[in-house]
Design a protein around this motif. Structure first.
Motif, PDB file in Angstrom:
ATOM      1  N   PHE A  22       0.834  -1.202   0.000  1.00 35.99           N
ATOM      2  CA  PHE A  22       0.000   0.000   0.000  1.00 35.99           C
ATOM      3  C   PHE A  22       0.866   1.249   0.000  1.00 35.99           C
ATOM      4  O   PHE A  22       0.621   2.183  -0.766  1.00 35.99           O
ATOM      5  CB  PHE A  22      -0.943   0.000   1.209  1.00 35.99           C
ATOM      6  N   ARG A  23       1.898   1.277   0.821  1.00 36.90           N
ATOM      7  CA  ARG A  23       2.785   2.446   0.875  1.00 36.90           C
ATOM      8  C   ARG A  23       3.484   2.666  -0.468  1.00 36.90           C
ATOM      9  O   ARG A  23       3.647   3.796  -0.911  1.00 36.90           O
ATOM     10  CB  ARG A  23       3.786   2.293   2.001  1.00 36.90           C
ATOM     11  N   ALA A  24       3.887   1.584  -1.123  1.00 37.73           N
ATOM     12  CA  ALA A  24       4.524   1.723  -2.441  1.00 37.73           C
ATOM     13  C   ALA A  24       3.543   2.306  -3.454  1.00 37.73           C
ATOM     14  O   ALA A  24       3.925   3.140  -4.290  1.00 37.73           O
ATOM     15  CB  ALA A  24       5.045   0.366  -2.914  1.00 37.73           C
ATOM     16  N   LEU A  25       2.281   1.911  -3.374  1.00 37.00           N
ATOM     17  CA  LEU A  25       1.282   2.458  -4.293  1.00 37.00           C
ATOM     18  C   LEU A  25       0.988   3.923  -3.972  1.00 37.00           C
ATOM     19  O   LEU A  25       0.732   4.719  -4.885  1.00 37.00           O
ATOM     20  CB  LEU A  25       0.004   1.616  -4.243  1.00 37.00           C
ATOM     21  N   VAL A  26       1.038   4.295  -2.713  1.00 37.13           N
ATOM     22  CA  VAL A  26       0.860   5.704  -2.340  1.00 37.13           C
ATOM     23  C   VAL A  26       1.994   6.528  -2.938  1.00 37.13           C
ATOM     24  O   VAL A  26       1.765   7.585  -3.526  1.00 37.13           O
ATOM     25  CB  VAL A  26       0.786   5.872  -0.805  1.00 37.13           C
ATOM     26  N   GLU A  31      -0.254   7.403 -11.085  1.00 37.91           N
ATOM     27  CA  GLU A  31       0.296   6.574 -12.156  1.00 37.91           C
ATOM     28  C   GLU A  31       0.120   5.092 -11.839  1.00 37.91           C
ATOM     29  O   GLU A  31      -0.095   4.274 -12.721  1.00 37.91           O
ATOM     30  CB  GLU A  31       1.776   6.899 -12.355  1.00 37.91           C
ATOM     31  N   GLY A  32       0.220   4.742 -10.559  1.00 39.06           N
ATOM     32  CA  GLY A  32       0.057   3.357 -10.140  1.00 39.06           C
ATOM     33  C   GLY A  32       1.214   2.481 -10.561  1.00 39.06           C
ATOM     34  O   GLY A  32       2.213   2.955 -11.102  1.00 39.06           O
ATOM     35  N   LEU A  33       1.068   1.188 -10.296  1.00 37.39           N
ATOM     36  CA  LEU A  33       2.111   0.217 -10.631  1.00 37.39           C
ATOM     37  C   LEU A  33       1.480  -1.072 -11.138  1.00 37.39           C
ATOM     38  O   LEU A  33       0.386  -1.441 -10.709  1.00 37.39           O
ATOM     39  CB  LEU A  33       2.945  -0.116  -9.384  1.00 37.39           C
ATOM     40  N   THR A  34       2.192  -1.736 -12.004  1.00 35.50           N
ATOM     41  CA  THR A  34       1.767  -3.071 -12.422  1.00 35.50           C
ATOM     42  C   THR A  34       2.150  -4.049 -11.309  1.00 35.50           C
ATOM     43  O   THR A  34       3.066  -3.775 -10.523  1.00 35.50           O
ATOM     44  CB  THR A  34       2.457  -3.506 -13.724  1.00 35.50           C
ATOM     45  N   PRO A  35       1.485  -5.197 -11.255  1.00 36.05           N
ATOM     46  CA  PRO A  35       1.878  -6.183 -10.243  1.00 36.05           C
ATOM     47  C   PRO A  35       3.339  -6.606 -10.371  1.00 36.05           C
ATOM     48  O   PRO A  35       4.016  -6.807  -9.368  1.00 36.05           O
ATOM     49  CB  PRO A  35       0.938  -7.361 -10.515  1.00 36.05           C
ATOM     50  N   LEU A  38       5.533  -3.873  -8.911  1.00 40.47           N
ATOM     51  CA  LEU A  38       5.354  -3.848  -7.464  1.00 40.47           C
ATOM     52  C   LEU A  38       6.057  -5.053  -6.825  1.00 40.47           C
ATOM     53  O   LEU A  38       6.748  -4.907  -5.809  1.00 40.47           O
ATOM     54  CB  LEU A  38       3.868  -3.835  -7.128  1.00 40.47           C
ATOM     55  N   ALA A  39       5.920  -6.227  -7.416  1.00 42.32           N
ATOM     56  CA  ALA A  39       6.579  -7.430  -6.891  1.00 42.32           C
ATOM     57  C   ALA A  39       8.087  -7.265  -6.899  1.00 42.32           C
ATOM     58  O   ALA A  39       8.772  -7.629  -5.941  1.00 42.32           O
ATOM     59  CB  ALA A  39       6.169  -8.658  -7.704  1.00 42.32           C
ATOM     60  N   GLU A  40       8.601  -6.691  -7.972  1.00 46.25           N
ATOM     61  CA  GLU A  40      10.045  -6.475  -8.074  1.00 46.25           C
ATOM     62  C   GLU A  40      10.523  -5.465  -7.030  1.00 46.25           C
ATOM     63  O   GLU A  40      11.537  -5.678  -6.361  1.00 46.25           O
ATOM     64  CB  GLU A  40      10.405  -5.984  -9.475  1.00 46.25           C
ATOM     65  N   ALA A  41       9.784  -4.386  -6.876  1.00 47.27           N
ATOM     66  CA  ALA A  41      10.172  -3.349  -5.916  1.00 47.27           C
ATOM     67  C   ALA A  41      10.167  -3.870  -4.486  1.00 47.27           C
ATOM     68  O   ALA A  41      11.004  -3.476  -3.671  1.00 47.27           O
ATOM     69  CB  ALA A  41       9.234  -2.146  -6.041  1.00 47.27           C
ATOM     70  N   LEU A  42       9.223  -4.762  -4.174  1.00 46.86           N
ATOM     71  CA  LEU A  42       9.084  -5.274  -2.812  1.00 46.86           C
ATOM     72  C   LEU A  42       9.847  -6.579  -2.584  1.00 46.86           C
ATOM     73  O   LEU A  42       9.969  -7.019  -1.437  1.00 46.86           O
ATOM     74  CB  LEU A  42       7.605  -5.488  -2.480  1.00 46.86           C
ATOM     75  N   THR A  44       8.781  -9.493  -3.537  1.00 45.33           N
ATOM     76  CA  THR A  44       7.723 -10.428  -3.142  1.00 45.33           C
ATOM     77  C   THR A  44       7.334 -11.288  -4.341  1.00 45.33           C
ATOM     78  O   THR A  44       7.176 -10.765  -5.439  1.00 45.33           O
ATOM     79  CB  THR A  44       6.483  -9.638  -2.662  1.00 45.33           C
ATOM     80  N   PRO A  45       7.156 -12.591  -4.155  1.00 47.46           N
ATOM     81  CA  PRO A  45       6.690 -13.425  -5.266  1.00 47.46           C
ATOM     82  C   PRO A  45       5.333 -12.946  -5.778  1.00 47.46           C
ATOM     83  O   PRO A  45       4.487 -12.497  -4.999  1.00 47.46           O
ATOM     84  CB  PRO A  45       6.568 -14.819  -4.638  1.00 47.46           C
ATOM     85  N   ALA A  46       5.121 -13.043  -7.078  1.00 46.65           N
ATOM     86  CA  ALA A  46       3.895 -12.548  -7.708  1.00 46.65           C
ATOM     87  C   ALA A  46       2.635 -13.178  -7.119  1.00 46.65           C
ATOM     88  O   ALA A  46       1.638 -12.492  -6.899  1.00 46.65           O
ATOM     89  CB  ALA A  46       3.947 -12.778  -9.218  1.00 46.65           C
ATOM     90  N   SER A  47       2.672 -14.479  -6.845  1.00 44.31           N
ATOM     91  CA  SER A  47       1.474 -15.133  -6.310  1.00 44.31           C
ATOM     92  C   SER A  47       1.145 -14.621  -4.906  1.00 44.31           C
ATOM     93  O   SER A  47      -0.027 -14.432  -4.563  1.00 44.31           O
ATOM     94  CB  SER A  47       1.653 -16.650  -6.294  1.00 44.31           C
ATOM     95  N   THR A  48       2.149 -14.384  -4.111  1.00 43.50           N
ATOM     96  CA  THR A  48       1.941 -13.831  -2.767  1.00 43.50           C
ATOM     97  C   THR A  48       1.404 -12.416  -2.859  1.00 43.50           C
ATOM     98  O   THR A  48       0.465 -12.043  -2.144  1.00 43.50           O
ATOM     99  CB  THR A  48       3.266 -13.845  -1.972  1.00 43.50           C
ATOM    100  N   LEU A  49       1.989 -11.624  -3.738  1.00 39.82           N
ATOM    101  CA  LEU A  49       1.551 -10.244  -3.907  1.00 39.82           C
ATOM    102  C   LEU A  49       0.105 -10.191  -4.376  1.00 39.82           C
ATOM    103  O   LEU A  49      -0.674  -9.354  -3.905  1.00 39.82           O
ATOM    104  CB  LEU A  49       2.454  -9.506  -4.893  1.00 39.82           C
ATOM    105  N   SER A  50      -0.275 -11.084  -5.268  1.00 40.91           N
ATOM    106  CA  SER A  50      -1.650 -11.131  -5.769  1.00 40.91           C
ATOM    107  C   SER A  50      -2.638 -11.309  -4.623  1.00 40.91           C
ATOM    108  O   SER A  50      -3.681 -10.647  -4.571  1.00 40.91           O
ATOM    109  CB  SER A  50      -1.785 -12.268  -6.775  1.00 40.91           C
ATOM    110  N   PHE A  51      -2.327 -12.201  -3.694  1.00 41.67           N
ATOM    111  CA  PHE A  51      -3.171 -12.419  -2.520  1.00 41.67           C
ATOM    112  C   PHE A  51      -3.305 -11.138  -1.706  1.00 41.67           C
ATOM    113  O   PHE A  51      -4.404 -10.755  -1.293  1.00 41.67           O
ATOM    114  CB  PHE A  51      -2.581 -13.548  -1.657  1.00 41.67           C
ATOM    115  N   HIS A  52      -2.192 -10.453  -1.479  1.00 42.92           N
ATOM    116  CA  HIS A  52      -2.212  -9.234  -0.668  1.00 42.92           C
ATOM    117  C   HIS A  52      -2.953  -8.094  -1.370  1.00 42.92           C
ATOM    118  O   HIS A  52      -3.694  -7.342  -0.733  1.00 42.92           O
ATOM    119  CB  HIS A  52      -0.792  -8.813  -0.302  1.00 42.92           C
TER     120      HIS A  52
END
Length: 106
Positions: A22-26, A31-35, A38-42, A44-52
């Motif tokens: 959420f903080r990264a999206l803020v 402009e927002g971010l693609t998953p 966002l996964a790369e920046a954090l 975090t694995p894509a499947s885990t990020l999708s859940f969150h």
């Protein structure tokens, strides 16, 4: 904002990975971010990020929009500002708080 919405929002943010997303999206702003970004920046694995992201969307804290083949996630600034307003509505019994909170101009 209704109390049930506040509870849902706070519950969604009460998990480190969701709070980081959420903080990264803020920070990304409108402009927002693609998953993927966002996964790369954090880191975090894509499947885990999708859940969150789904949990944040269910709480109304993020929105998603399709842009061609990509999804773009954005922080829901109206919801965020509503949550902050609810939490600070009766701050300091109506007296000015120091430092004074400034609303997000997003």
């Amino acid at each position: 904002m209704e109390e049930k919405d506040v509870v849902r929002s706070l519950a969604a943010l009460a998990q480190p990975a969701r709070l980081q997303a959420f903080r990264a999206l803020v920070v990304a702003g409108q402009e927002g971010l693609t998953p993927g970004a966002l996964a790369e920046a954090l880191g975090t694995p894509a499947s885990t990020l999708s859940f969150h992201l789904k949990e944040l969307a269910n709480a109304g804290l993020v929105s998603q929009e399709r842009d061609g083949r990509n999804l773009i996630y954005r922080a829901a600034f109206d919801q965020m500002n509503g949550l902050l307003a609810y939490l600070t509505e009766n701050c300091c019994q109506g007296a000015a708080c120091l430092p004074a909170a400034k609303p997000c101009g997003c």
